[in-house]
Design an enzyme around this catalytic site. Structure first.
Site, PDB file in Angstrom:
ATOM      1  N   PHE A  21      -3.942  -3.337   3.937  1.00  0.00           N
ATOM      2  CA  PHE A  21      -3.266  -3.934   4.841  1.00  0.00           C
ATOM      3  C   PHE A  21      -3.964  -4.889   6.327  1.00  0.00           C
ATOM      4  CE2 PHE A  21       0.301  -5.409   7.501  1.00  0.00           C
ATOM      5  CZ  PHE A  21       1.486  -4.862   7.435  1.00  0.00           C
ATOM      6  N   ALA A  55      -3.533   1.291   7.998  1.00  0.00           N
ATOM      7  CA  ALA A  55      -4.160   2.490   9.217  1.00  0.00           C
ATOM      8  C   ALA A  55      -3.265   3.684   9.140  1.00  0.00           C
ATOM      9  CB  ALA A  55      -4.307   0.808  10.026  1.00  0.00           C
ATOM     10  N   VAL A  80      -5.052  -3.332  12.845  1.00  0.00           N
ATOM     11  CA  VAL A  80      -3.607  -3.212  13.465  1.00  0.00           C
ATOM     12  C   VAL A  80      -3.591  -4.120  14.412  1.00  0.00           C
ATOM     13  CG1 VAL A  80      -1.663  -1.779  14.491  1.00  0.00           C
ATOM     14  CG2 VAL A  80      -3.503  -0.705  13.416  1.00  0.00           C
ATOM     15  N   ILE A  81      -2.192  -5.720  13.600  1.00  0.00           N
ATOM     16  CA  ILE A  81      -2.182  -7.080  14.313  1.00  0.00           C
ATOM     17  C   ILE A  81      -1.216  -6.596  14.886  1.00  0.00           C
ATOM     18  CG2 ILE A  81      -2.704  -9.684  14.605  1.00  0.00           C
ATOM     19  CD1 ILE A  81      -3.662  -8.674  12.093  1.00  0.00           C
ATOM     20  N   THR A  85       6.286  -7.071  14.898  1.00  0.00           N
ATOM     21  CA  THR A  85       6.221  -5.389  14.766  1.00  0.00           C
ATOM     22  C   THR A  85       6.207  -4.181  15.479  1.00  0.00           C
ATOM     23  OG1 THR A  85       5.427  -4.053  12.927  1.00  0.00           O
ATOM     24  CG2 THR A  85       3.957  -5.357  13.718  1.00  0.00           C
ATOM     25  N   HIS A  87       6.066  -1.892  14.962  1.00  0.00           N
ATOM     26  CA  HIS A  87       5.162  -0.749  14.606  1.00  0.00           C
ATOM     27  C   HIS A  87       3.600  -0.487  15.662  1.00  0.00           C
ATOM     28  CE1 HIS A  87       7.432  -0.525   9.967  1.00  0.00           C
ATOM     29  NE2 HIS A  87       6.589   0.770  10.227  1.00  0.00           N
TER      30      HIS A  87
HETATM   31  N1  INI Z   1      -0.918  -1.278   8.716  1.00  0.00           N
HETATM   32  C1  INI Z   1      -1.768  -1.742   8.802  1.00  0.00           C
HETATM   33  O1  INI Z   1      -3.069  -2.104   8.688  1.00  0.00           O
HETATM   34  N2  INI Z   1      -2.051  -2.697  10.194  1.00  0.00           N
HETATM   35  C2  INI Z   1      -1.262  -3.360  10.446  1.00  0.00           C
HETATM   36  O2  INI Z   1      -0.518  -4.039  11.880  1.00  0.00           O
HETATM   37  C3  INI Z   1       0.228  -2.894  10.123  1.00  0.00           C
HETATM   38  N3  INI Z   1       1.627  -3.495  10.570  1.00  0.00           N
HETATM   39  O3  INI Z   1       2.192  -4.246  10.984  1.00  0.00           O
HETATM   40  O4  INI Z   1       3.034  -3.027  10.146  1.00  0.00           O
HETATM   41  C4  INI Z   1       0.391  -1.994   8.959  1.00  0.00           C
HETATM   42  N4  INI Z   1       1.343  -0.994   8.813  1.00  0.00           N
HETATM   43  C5  INI Z   1       1.573   0.060   7.900  1.00  0.00           C
HETATM   44  C6  INI Z   1       1.081   0.907   7.750  1.00  0.00           C
HETATM   45  O5  INI Z   1       0.022   0.772   8.179  1.00  0.00           O
HETATM   46  C7  INI Z   1       1.325   2.383   6.916  1.00  0.00           C
HETATM   47  O6  INI Z   1       0.327   2.074   5.992  1.00  0.00           O
HETATM   48  C8  INI Z   1       2.754   2.446   6.845  1.00  0.00           C
HETATM   49  O7  INI Z   1       3.071   2.433   7.944  1.00  0.00           O
HETATM   50  C9  INI Z   1       3.092   2.883   5.277  1.00  0.00           C
HETATM   51  O8  INI Z   1       3.013   4.656   6.076  1.00  0.00           O
END
Ligand code: INI
Length: 177
Positions: A21, A55, A80-81, A85, A87
């Site tokens: 990602f 991540a 991770v930005i 999101t 998330h």
């Molecule tokens: N994963 C990242 O590494 N960086 C992010 O910024 C990010 N955002 O923003 O959503 C992100 N999401 C995916 C997450 O890490 C998982 O791979 C996914 O949820 C599946 O489990």
């Protein structure tokens, strides 16, 4: 830009877990990390790179690699930005907690080289090829942590004299490879 570390780390083995990602950023972190290890004397064959989707997936793979006892340290790289999101907070807290927990459980140094930024521009700044790069810094921390762990377990060998520490035994105190 990869920075030369003072000590040689020839003979040490490193695992790297890198998130796909935000690959434009994490690719730069990975490059600086492997360049720094190489400049410190680590052979390409002694570096295992494992790619994970994001991540969030880093801690499980880092812990599994550490438990396999094939590496002196494991380096985790991701970006991770926040963006828009929701998330962001969940991922940041899980990845930091998971990496810390994995290191404590396995007693193998597991380095947190995961960027957590508000914007893409901030992440790009921390993954800059020519200036400070968190991937290179993570590699330096990993090498230093191998030294620290060996020094507190009394297996320092030639390391303290600044020579190669490969003679003092890999994965100090562990028998399985
Ligand atoms: N994963 C990242 O590494 N960086 C992010 O910024 C990010 N955002 O923003 O959503 C992100 N999401 C995916 C997450 O890490 C998982 O791979 C996914 O949820 C599946 O489990």
């Amino acid at each position: 830009m990869a920075k030369k570390t003072a000590r040689t780390a020839a003979g040490l083995r490193f695992g790297i877990v890198v998130a796909q990602f935000n690959q434009r950023i994490t690719g730069r972190l990975l490059r600086a990390c492997t360049d720094t290890l190489a400049h410190s004397g680590v052979a390409a064959n002694d570096i295992q790179v494992v790619r994970v989707p994001g991540a969030f997936e880093i801690p499980l793979v880092a812990r599994t690699m550490a438990r396999a006892n094939r590496h002196d340290a494991v380096i985790c790289l991701g970006a991770v930005i926040r963006g828009d999101t929701p998330h962001f907070d969940y991922i940041c807290s899980e990845v930091s907690r998971g990496i810390g927990q994995a290191a404590l459980e396995t007693e193998v140094p597991i380095i947190f080289g995961v960027l957590t930024t508000e914007t893409v521009a901030q992440a790009e700044q921390r993954a800059d090829q020519k200036q400070f790069n968190r991937g290179g810094a993570a590699a330096e921390s990993a090498i230093e942590m191998v030294r620290v762990m060996r020094s507190i377990s009394g297996k320092v060998g030639k390391w303290e004299s600044g020579e190669s520490i490969s003679q003092s035994g890999r994965a100090a105190g562990r028998t399985k490879r």
